[in-house]
Scaffold this motif. Sequence first.
Motif, PDB file in Angstrom:
ATOM      1  N   LEU A 118      20.598   3.232   5.026  1.00 58.54           N
ATOM      2  CA  LEU A 118      19.013   2.822   5.506  1.00 58.54           C
ATOM      3  C   LEU A 118      18.377   2.080   4.324  1.00 58.54           C
ATOM      4  CD1 LEU A 118      18.316   5.566   7.722  1.00 58.54           C
ATOM      5  CD2 LEU A 118      18.612   3.383   8.497  1.00 58.54           C
ATOM      6  N   LEU A 119      18.912   2.257   3.015  1.00 59.37           N
ATOM      7  CA  LEU A 119      18.227   1.654   1.974  1.00 59.37           C
ATOM      8  C   LEU A 119      17.984   0.358   1.959  1.00 59.37           C
ATOM      9  CD1 LEU A 119      17.634   2.386  -1.098  1.00 59.37           C
ATOM     10  CD2 LEU A 119      19.684   1.644  -1.646  1.00 59.37           C
ATOM     11  N   PRO A 120      18.565  -0.548   2.799  1.00 58.87           N
ATOM     12  CA  PRO A 120      18.100  -1.820   2.928  1.00 58.87           C
ATOM     13  C   PRO A 120      16.727  -2.046   3.670  1.00 58.87           C
ATOM     14  CG  PRO A 120      20.644  -1.942   3.344  1.00 58.87           C
ATOM     15  CD  PRO A 120      20.231  -0.451   3.110  1.00 58.87           C
ATOM     16  N   LEU A 121      16.387  -1.059   4.466  1.00 65.92           N
ATOM     17  CA  LEU A 121      15.357  -0.905   5.213  1.00 65.92           C
ATOM     18  C   LEU A 121      14.015  -0.489   4.448  1.00 65.92           C
ATOM     19  CD1 LEU A 121      16.619   0.043   8.696  1.00 65.92           C
ATOM     20  CD2 LEU A 121      16.336  -2.206   8.035  1.00 65.92           C
ATOM     21  N   ALA A 122      14.406  -0.080   3.140  1.00 63.69           N
ATOM     22  CA  ALA A 122      13.149   0.517   2.431  1.00 63.69           C
ATOM     23  C   ALA A 122      11.973  -0.324   2.377  1.00 63.69           C
ATOM     24  CB  ALA A 122      13.662   1.053   1.180  1.00 63.69           C
ATOM     25  N   PRO A 123      12.290  -1.810   2.073  1.00 61.11           N
ATOM     26  CA  PRO A 123      11.025  -2.382   1.954  1.00 61.11           C
ATOM     27  C   PRO A 123      10.301  -2.777   3.413  1.00 61.11           C
ATOM     28  CG  PRO A 123      12.956  -3.753   1.051  1.00 61.11           C
ATOM     29  CD  PRO A 123      13.245  -2.339   1.655  1.00 61.11           C
ATOM     30  N   VAL A 124      11.042  -2.863   4.255  1.00 58.57           N
ATOM     31  CA  VAL A 124      10.356  -2.746   5.721  1.00 58.57           C
ATOM     32  C   VAL A 124       9.506  -1.777   6.016  1.00 58.57           C
ATOM     33  CG1 VAL A 124      10.669  -2.959   8.000  1.00 58.57           C
ATOM     34  CG2 VAL A 124      12.161  -4.317   6.656  1.00 58.57           C
ATOM     35  N   ARG A 125      10.128  -0.331   5.785  1.00 57.30           N
ATOM     36  CA  ARG A 125       9.252   0.744   5.837  1.00 57.30           C
ATOM     37  C   ARG A 125       8.073   0.864   4.836  1.00 57.30           C
ATOM     38  NH1 ARG A 125      14.568   3.674   5.789  1.00 57.30           N
ATOM     39  NH2 ARG A 125      13.841   4.373   3.608  1.00 57.30           N
ATOM     40  N   GLY A 126       8.288   0.202   3.763  1.00 58.63           N
ATOM     41  CA  GLY A 126       7.006   0.227   2.846  1.00 58.63           C
ATOM     42  C   GLY A 126       5.968  -0.723   3.628  1.00 58.63           C
ATOM     43  N   VAL A 127       6.364  -1.656   3.865  1.00 59.32           N
ATOM     44  CA  VAL A 127       5.330  -2.622   4.317  1.00 59.32           C
ATOM     45  C   VAL A 127       4.860  -1.871   5.752  1.00 59.32           C
ATOM     46  CG1 VAL A 127       5.025  -5.023   5.568  1.00 59.32           C
ATOM     47  CG2 VAL A 127       6.418  -4.714   3.591  1.00 59.32           C
ATOM     48  N   VAL A 128       5.531  -1.264   6.462  1.00 62.84           N
ATOM     49  CA  VAL A 128       4.753  -0.516   7.606  1.00 62.84           C
ATOM     50  C   VAL A 128       3.889   0.296   7.284  1.00 62.84           C
ATOM     51  CG1 VAL A 128       5.507   0.925   9.523  1.00 62.84           C
ATOM     52  CG2 VAL A 128       6.781  -1.225   9.249  1.00 62.84           C
ATOM     53  N   TRP A 129       4.280   1.204   6.358  1.00 66.59           N
ATOM     54  CA  TRP A 129       3.530   2.215   5.778  1.00 66.59           C
ATOM     55  C   TRP A 129       2.039   1.634   5.211  1.00 66.59           C
ATOM     56  CZ3 TRP A 129       1.250   3.356   0.888  1.00 66.59           C
ATOM     57  CH2 TRP A 129       0.506   4.830   0.867  1.00 66.59           C
ATOM     58  N   VAL A 130       1.977   0.516   4.369  1.00 66.06           N
ATOM     59  CA  VAL A 130       1.115  -0.176   4.145  1.00 66.06           C
ATOM     60  C   VAL A 130       0.072  -0.496   4.856  1.00 66.06           C
ATOM     61  CG1 VAL A 130       0.109  -2.041   2.317  1.00 66.06           C
ATOM     62  CG2 VAL A 130       1.926  -0.517   1.546  1.00 66.06           C
ATOM     63  N   SER A 131       0.627  -1.297   5.882  1.00 63.03           N
ATOM     64  CA  SER A 131      -0.031  -1.965   7.114  1.00 63.03           C
ATOM     65  C   SER A 131      -0.807  -0.593   8.077  1.00 63.03           C
ATOM     66  CB  SER A 131       0.797  -2.557   8.004  1.00 63.03           C
ATOM     67  OG  SER A 131       1.706  -1.985   8.531  1.00 63.03           O
ATOM     68  N   ASP A 132      -0.095   0.361   8.056  1.00 62.21           N
ATOM     69  CA  ASP A 132      -0.810   1.518   8.637  1.00 62.21           C
ATOM     70  C   ASP A 132      -1.968   1.927   7.711  1.00 62.21           C
ATOM     71  OD1 ASP A 132       1.076   1.688  10.812  1.00 62.21           O
ATOM     72  OD2 ASP A 132       2.220   2.925  10.033  1.00 62.21           O
ATOM     73  N   ARG A 133      -1.809   2.170   6.524  1.00 56.21           N
ATOM     74  CA  ARG A 133      -3.024   2.601   5.736  1.00 56.21           C
ATOM     75  C   ARG A 133      -4.109   1.583   5.938  1.00 56.21           C
ATOM     76  NH1 ARG A 133       0.650   5.619   5.772  1.00 56.21           N
ATOM     77  NH2 ARG A 133      -0.492   6.260   7.533  1.00 56.21           N
ATOM     78  N   LEU A 134      -3.805   0.426   6.008  1.00 55.58           N
ATOM     79  CA  LEU A 134      -4.949  -0.538   6.117  1.00 55.58           C
ATOM     80  C   LEU A 134      -5.723  -0.598   7.236  1.00 55.58           C
ATOM     81  CD1 LEU A 134      -3.144  -3.713   4.438  1.00 55.58           C
ATOM     82  CD2 LEU A 134      -5.157  -2.592   3.627  1.00 55.58           C
ATOM     83  N   ILE A 135      -4.865  -0.378   8.298  1.00 58.45           N
ATOM     84  CA  ILE A 135      -5.525  -0.227   9.615  1.00 58.45           C
ATOM     85  C   ILE A 135      -6.485   1.007   9.798  1.00 58.45           C
ATOM     86  CG2 ILE A 135      -4.886   0.525  12.143  1.00 58.45           C
ATOM     87  CD1 ILE A 135      -2.433  -1.641  11.933  1.00 58.45           C
ATOM     88  N   ASP A 136      -5.960   2.074   9.042  1.00 59.78           N
ATOM     89  CA  ASP A 136      -6.547   3.297   9.148  1.00 59.78           C
ATOM     90  C   ASP A 136      -7.854   3.110   8.451  1.00 59.78           C
ATOM     91  OD1 ASP A 136      -4.568   4.579  10.495  1.00 59.78           O
ATOM     92  OD2 ASP A 136      -3.912   5.668   8.642  1.00 59.78           O
ATOM     93  N   ALA A 137      -8.002   2.630   7.375  1.00 65.03           N
ATOM     94  CA  ALA A 137      -9.314   2.189   6.552  1.00 65.03           C
ATOM     95  C   ALA A 137     -10.252   1.219   7.237  1.00 65.03           C
ATOM     96  CB  ALA A 137      -8.811   1.421   5.061  1.00 65.03           C
ATOM     97  N   ALA A 138      -9.678   0.196   7.945  1.00 69.56           N
ATOM     98  CA  ALA A 138     -10.296  -0.663   8.587  1.00 69.56           C
ATOM     99  C   ALA A 138     -11.075   0.077   9.667  1.00 69.56           C
ATOM    100  CB  ALA A 138      -9.597  -1.848   9.231  1.00 69.56           C
ATOM    101  N   GLU A 139     -10.195   0.894  10.419  1.00 69.24           N
ATOM    102  CA  GLU A 139     -10.848   1.818  11.608  1.00 69.24           C
ATOM    103  C   GLU A 139     -12.038   2.649  11.086  1.00 69.24           C
ATOM    104  OE1 GLU A 139      -7.701   3.205  13.724  1.00 69.24           O
ATOM    105  OE2 GLU A 139      -7.434   1.686  15.168  1.00 69.24           O
ATOM    106  N   ALA A 140     -11.764   3.172   9.999  1.00 71.62           N
ATOM    107  CA  ALA A 140     -12.762   4.100   9.442  1.00 71.62           C
ATOM    108  C   ALA A 140     -14.109   3.318   9.012  1.00 71.62           C
ATOM    109  CB  ALA A 140     -12.388   4.866   8.141  1.00 71.62           C
TER     110      ALA A 140
END
Length: 82
Positions: free
Chosen positions: A9-31
Amino acid sequence: MGLLSSVLLLPLAPVRGVVWVSDRLIDAAEAELYDPGVIRARLAALNRALDDGEIDLAEFEREEERLLDLLERKPIAPGGGP
């Protein structure tokens, strides 16, 4: 997670990182969107715009209703559930 699955699953690490960052951005925008202080400041700015003649009464009422709906709305729990 086992060593083999980690390596596979190592090749998917950048994708998981982008998803994590986008989730944090959505949380901040909703707050910020549902922050009562921000909504009240926007209502005050809306009142000033009406007083200064920058917007008409119909536009003021539409935006005021939308902002008051946001102010009354309960924020959605993380994960999209109630």
